[in-house]
Write a protein that holds these residues in place. Structure first.
Motif, PDB file in Angstrom:
ATOM      1  N   ARG A 123       0.840  -1.097  -0.018  1.00  0.00           N
ATOM      2  CA  ARG A 123      -0.130   0.037   0.048  1.00  0.00           C
ATOM      3  C   ARG A 123       0.937   1.329   0.051  1.00  0.00           C
ATOM      4  N   ALA A 124       1.738   1.374   0.594  1.00  0.00           N
ATOM      5  CA  ALA A 124       2.740   2.301   0.868  1.00  0.00           C
ATOM      6  C   ALA A 124       3.688   2.636  -0.587  1.00  0.00           C
ATOM      7  N   ILE A 125       3.962   1.405  -1.009  1.00  0.00           N
ATOM      8  CA  ILE A 125       4.626   1.921  -2.325  1.00  0.00           C
ATOM      9  C   ILE A 125       3.649   2.327  -3.377  1.00  0.00           C
ATOM     10  N   GLY A 126       2.368   1.818  -3.274  1.00  0.00           N
ATOM     11  CA  GLY A 126       1.296   2.099  -4.116  1.00  0.00           C
ATOM     12  C   GLY A 126       0.946   3.570  -4.199  1.00  0.00           C
ATOM     13  N   ILE A 127       1.107   4.171  -3.094  1.00  0.00           N
ATOM     14  CA  ILE A 127       0.845   5.602  -2.667  1.00  0.00           C
ATOM     15  C   ILE A 127       1.789   6.706  -2.769  1.00  0.00           C
ATOM     16  N   SER A 128       2.956   6.012  -3.244  1.00  0.00           N
ATOM     17  CA  SER A 128       4.291   6.820  -3.285  1.00  0.00           C
ATOM     18  C   SER A 128       4.123   7.730  -4.298  1.00  0.00           C
ATOM     19  N   VAL A 129       4.788   9.071  -4.515  1.00  0.00           N
ATOM     20  CA  VAL A 129       4.573   9.988  -5.326  1.00  0.00           C
ATOM     21  C   VAL A 129       6.122  10.348  -5.939  1.00  0.00           C
ATOM     22  N   GLY A 130       6.329  10.925  -7.169  1.00  0.00           N
ATOM     23  CA  GLY A 130       7.581  11.287  -7.550  1.00  0.00           C
ATOM     24  C   GLY A 130       8.113   9.925  -8.286  1.00  0.00           C
ATOM     25  N   SER A 131       8.881  10.226  -9.111  1.00  0.00           N
ATOM     26  CA  SER A 131       9.512   9.348 -10.443  1.00  0.00           C
ATOM     27  C   SER A 131      10.994   8.884  -9.872  1.00  0.00           C
ATOM     28  N   THR A 132      11.768   9.875  -9.808  1.00  0.00           N
ATOM     29  CA  THR A 132      13.269   9.670  -9.399  1.00  0.00           C
ATOM     30  C   THR A 132      13.438   9.229  -8.024  1.00  0.00           C
ATOM     31  N   SER A 133      12.435   9.526  -7.137  1.00  0.00           N
ATOM     32  CA  SER A 133      12.638   9.313  -5.568  1.00  0.00           C
ATOM     33  C   SER A 133      11.372   9.212  -4.975  1.00  0.00           C
ATOM     34  N   PRO A 134      10.444   8.121  -5.126  1.00  0.00           N
ATOM     35  CA  PRO A 134       9.194   8.426  -4.869  1.00  0.00           C
ATOM     36  C   PRO A 134       9.429   8.113  -3.297  1.00  0.00           C
ATOM     37  N   THR A 135       8.176   8.834  -2.913  1.00  0.00           N
ATOM     38  CA  THR A 135       8.062   9.198  -1.275  1.00  0.00           C
ATOM     39  C   THR A 135       6.506   9.149  -0.748  1.00  0.00           C
ATOM     40  N   VAL A 136       6.544   8.504   0.421  1.00  0.00           N
ATOM     41  CA  VAL A 136       5.230   8.298   1.007  1.00  0.00           C
ATOM     42  C   VAL A 136       4.840   9.372   1.682  1.00  0.00           C
ATOM     43  N   ASN A 137       3.663  10.284   1.589  1.00  0.00           N
ATOM     44  CA  ASN A 137       3.464  11.201   2.194  1.00  0.00           C
ATOM     45  C   ASN A 137       2.319  11.122   3.366  1.00  0.00           C
ATOM     46  N   TRP A 138       2.565  11.563   4.464  1.00  0.00           N
ATOM     47  CA  TRP A 138       1.607  11.331   5.622  1.00  0.00           C
ATOM     48  C   TRP A 138       0.214  11.661   5.349  1.00  0.00           C
ATOM     49  N   LYS A 139      -0.028  12.834   4.546  1.00  0.00           N
ATOM     50  CA  LYS A 139      -1.485  13.014   4.207  1.00  0.00           C
ATOM     51  C   LYS A 139      -2.196  11.992   3.301  1.00  0.00           C
ATOM     52  N   ASP A 140      -1.456  11.213   2.578  1.00  0.00           N
ATOM     53  CA  ASP A 140      -1.902  10.188   1.793  1.00  0.00           C
ATOM     54  C   ASP A 140      -2.101   8.678   2.536  1.00  0.00           C
ATOM     55  N   LEU A 141      -1.112   8.678   3.422  1.00  0.00           N
ATOM     56  CA  LEU A 141      -0.965   7.380   4.176  1.00  0.00           C
ATOM     57  C   LEU A 141      -2.093   7.178   5.253  1.00  0.00           C
ATOM     58  N   ARG A 142      -2.399   8.589   5.793  1.00  0.00           N
ATOM     59  CA  ARG A 142      -3.241   8.645   7.046  1.00  0.00           C
ATOM     60  C   ARG A 142      -4.672   8.119   6.796  1.00  0.00           C
ATOM     61  N   HIS A 143      -5.184   8.189   5.758  1.00  0.00           N
ATOM     62  CA  HIS A 143      -6.443   7.738   5.173  1.00  0.00           C
ATOM     63  C   HIS A 143      -6.544   6.344   4.915  1.00  0.00           C
ATOM     64  N   GLN A 144      -5.185   5.722   4.690  1.00  0.00           N
ATOM     65  CA  GLN A 144      -5.566   4.203   4.087  1.00  0.00           C
ATOM     66  C   GLN A 144      -6.094   3.314   5.247  1.00  0.00           C
TER      67      GLN A 144
END
Length: 365
Positions: A123-144
């Motif tokens: 799930r964390a990988i799936g919501i990561s944003v960015g291409s060269t350095s994909p990053t998980v943001n709390w604002k996206d993770l908190r609602h999972q």
């Protein structure tokens, strides 16, 4: 073996009901009064305890403050699966999330296993944003939303998984201790005495020394190829600067003089010296050469300054003992026995790791 888990009593929770995102930022790490800084390079995939760190004075930018029991999750390039629970207070990279269990929904002992699970990581990988350095943001993770067992069942699951994890860590430690025994105890002492009575040659007559290549620390998480510093593997990179197995020696810092055999491909940084063999016919193996250099205690040749260092020029003048090739073969037989015992421990550790993965899949899959 197949485990069947009854999930009929499990409940769905959003992640912000499970854990708090601790966002206590420290602007000047060197003035924090804390003793340990944990970068992403210090987190080892699959190891849920932190065993490596640096001094906060080495951290130049804003960092996050964590407490014992907090879980550090590498949100940058989450596919590297860097997760560990702290048992001390310190600072960590701002490219991590510091997560603290909410005890009414998730107990502290259960949280690191849950975050390290495939279901969370996918799930964390799936919501990561960015291409060269994909990053998980709390604002996206908190609602999972995730399915979690009741508190009592979390205790039982955590006890089981920690027991497996701790036994696995013990096996790995025993293998490391066995390896250290080569040079510190009986066999090493005998070798040291034998070397003292052997013929010698100048280091520069049989070895050629060069420095590794500079690599910024920010690139230590860029790939799968190991990066070797002065004290072994310091991270991973996408490129290599050596394609051959070789020996390296720590060049600067407290670990200068350390000796490591490097499996290729690898990137060797300028914190290490690369040893090339001018006369390979004098030696039976790289394992023997590594042991020989360890027994020499090369750190005694380091400059005695605030930042100890060992130069190729200094090494060139060292005297290196060499034994007849027949005697080296005998020593190699002992090394092979030690390595076989170490490999048996590692094999048991691999089997236990597979067993742990099966349990985790049954629980979290």
């Amino acid at each position: 073996m197949t485990f069947t888990i009854d999930k009929s009593t499990w409940k769905i929770h959003t992640f912000d009901q499970i854990a708090v995102n601790v966002n206590d930022r420290i602007d000047v790490p060197a003035e924090s009064g804390l003793e340990r800084y944990v970068g992403l390079e210090h987190l080892t995939p699959g190891e849920l305890r932190i065993s490596r760190w640096a001094d906060p004075t080495e951290a130049k930018a804003q960092k996050l403050h964590f407490l014992p029991g907090d879980v550090i999750f590498g949100r940058r390039r989450a596919y590297q699966r860097k997760v560990a629970q702290a048992d001390f207070e310190g600072l960590c990279s701002a490219h991590a999330l510091v997560l603290r269990a909410k005890p009414d929904v998730c107990i502290e002992e259960f949280l690191p296993h849950f975050i390290a699970s495939d279901s969370f990581m996918e799930r964390a990988i799936g919501i990561s944003v960015g291409s060269t350095s994909p990053t998980v943001n709390w604002k996206d993770l908190r609602h999972q939303e995730f399915l979690l067992p009741p508190i009592e069942e979390q205790h039982r699951i955590a006890d089981l998984l920690w027991a497996v994890n701790n036994h696995l860590a013990t096996l790995k430690s025993q293998a490391l201790i066995l390896e250290a025994t080569n040079t510190r105890n009986g066999f090493g002492k005998w070798l040291a005495e034998r070397f003292r009575n052997a013929e010698t040659a100048k280091f520069s007559e049989i070895f050629q020394v060069s420095s590794g290549s500079f690599l910024p620390a920010k690139n230590f998480t860029d790939g799968q190829i190991p990066v070797y510093g002065g004290n072994g593997i310091a991270g991973y990179h996408g490129k290599s600067n050596t394609e051959n197995h070789t020996i390296i020696i720590g060049r600067v810092g407290a670990y200068c003089g350390n000796v490591h055999k490097v499996e290729a491909p690898a990137w060797i940084t300028d914190n290490a010296l690369i040893v090339k063999i001018k006369k390979p016919e004098l030696f039976v193996s790289l394992d023997y050469i590594a042991l020989l250099l360890k027994v020499l205690g090369l750190n005694t040749y380091a400059s005695q300054t605030a930042q100890p260092s060992l130069s190729g020029k200094t090494l060139a003048e060292c005297r290196v003992p060499f034994l007849p090739i027949e005697e080296q073969f005998q020593i190699q037989e002992v090394l092979n026995f030690i390595q076989a015992t170490k490999s048996a421990m590692e094999f048991e550790a691999q089997n236990l790791a597979s067993f742990a993965m099966e349990i985790q899949f049954s629980i979290f899959g």
